[in-house]
Design an enzyme around this catalytic site. Structure first.
Site: not given
Ligand code: AMP
Length: 300
Positions: A28-29, A31, A34-35, A149-150, A185-186
């Site tokens: 979801m950007g 970034l 983690g991403h 993480k999720d 986390s974002s």
């Molecule tokens: P999001 O942008 O929060 O939807 O995350 C996009 C992807 O990045 C999802 O698969 C999340 O699980 C992964 N992600 C987010 N934060 C982390 C993190 N700290 N470590 C590993 N993967 C992450």
């Protein structure tokens, strides 16, 4: 790096690249590292890495949360380019949900109704399952990268890929953490400095439980109590704190299957999620590395 904003542009960017492995990293950007750890894992196995950036409105069950979600497309494109992404797919909501949109991918049962599904409501995982299905079908990659993480989202994605027969292998990447142990986390940018310190109780709680498992503890209630103690000490009341099986998210009494300790808590204005893999009884080939979280720096 190609930036595609429509499905047609995405398809024509990928058409000449289909003779070699393609990987997709849905995000979801906003970034962060983690991403980018997902991108690095993807890079290692694919000739073409596609990063999707889409703040998916249908998975937000509170309008205020959607409005407050950080957006940083220009920064994201710079980071994606530096990380070696080949194609960014950043569609508009109208592209993903055209007028008259009426199809929802909905996974029945406790997996989507408990924990995040219970707190955020039924619509949350319907939104996740629908958008992930659409993105996976749009890219038709060989592999797709998701973060541990999720953890519940990973279970949902694995289920939909199996149920719908989407020919993409799901790869799970370990949680990337800041030096102090906080899961990246974002949403962390919205923590005040004091709340950021309080938030460290989450990784501390998980690390304490992981240490107890290493010392031989197998009882889920005992592990919950150990973790709850750390949260209490920081004045945090979790939305949930539970030992669950990693496929179906059923609560476990003992660590007799693949188990994850999951936690969610509101810290100030931000809801944080974290988890630790406690008992990888069997390690499936599509899991890269599910080591339990190391004790964060500064933990007792
Ligand atoms: P999001 O942008 O929060 O939807 O995350 C996009 C992807 O990045 C999802 O698969 C999340 O699980 C992964 N992600 C987010 N934060 C982390 C993190 N700290 N470590 C590993 N993967 C992450």
């Amino acid at each position: 790096m190609i930036v595609a904003t429509t499905l047609a542009e995405l398809r024509s960017a990928l058409a000449p690249r289909r003779d070699a492995p393609i990987a997709v990293v849905p995000t979801m950007g906003a970034l962060h590292e983690g991403h980018l750890s997902l991108v690095t894992a993807a890079r290692a196995r694919a000739a073409t890495v596609v990063l999707t950036i889409f703040v998916n409105p249908t998975q937000f069950t509170e309008q205020a949360d959607l409005d407050a979600y950080p957006r940083a497309l220009d920064d994201d494109l710079a980071k994606a380019g530096a990380a070696g992404v080949d194609v960014v797919f950043a569609p508009t909501a109208a592209e993903m949900y055209p007028t008259g949109f009426a199809t929802t991918v909905s996974i029945a049962g406790p997996l989507t109704e408990t924990f995040e599904g219970a707190v955020r409501g039924r619509a949350h995982f319907d939104g996740v399952a629908t958008i992930v299905s659409k993105l996976l079908l749009a890219v038709l990659a060989d592999t797709a990268y998701f973060g541990q993480k999720d953890a519940q989202q990973v279970a949902v994605v694995r289920r939909l890929v199996r149920d719908l027969g989407i020919p993409t292998e799901i790869v799970v990447v370990p949680t990337s953490r800041d030096d102090d142990g906080l899961a990246r986390s974002s949403r962390n940018v919205r923590l005040t400095p004091a709340d950021r310190v309080r938030a460290l109780a989450l990784p501390r709680a998980l690390a304490a439980a992981a240490r107890a498992v290493a010392d031989g503890e197998q009882d889920a209630a005992a592990l919950r109590a150990i973790a709850a103690h750390e949260l209490d000490a920081a004045g945090l009341t979790p939305d949930y704190l539970a030992v669950v099986d990693s496929d179906g998210f059923a609560e476990l009494d003992r660590l007799d299957r693949d188990a994850v300790l999951v936690v969610a808590a509101r810290v100030g204005a931000v809801r944080l999620l974290d988890n630790v893999v406690l008992a990888p009884v069997t390690v499936s080939s599509d899991i890269l590395d599910d080591r339990p979280v190391a004790a964060p720096t500064g933990s007792p």
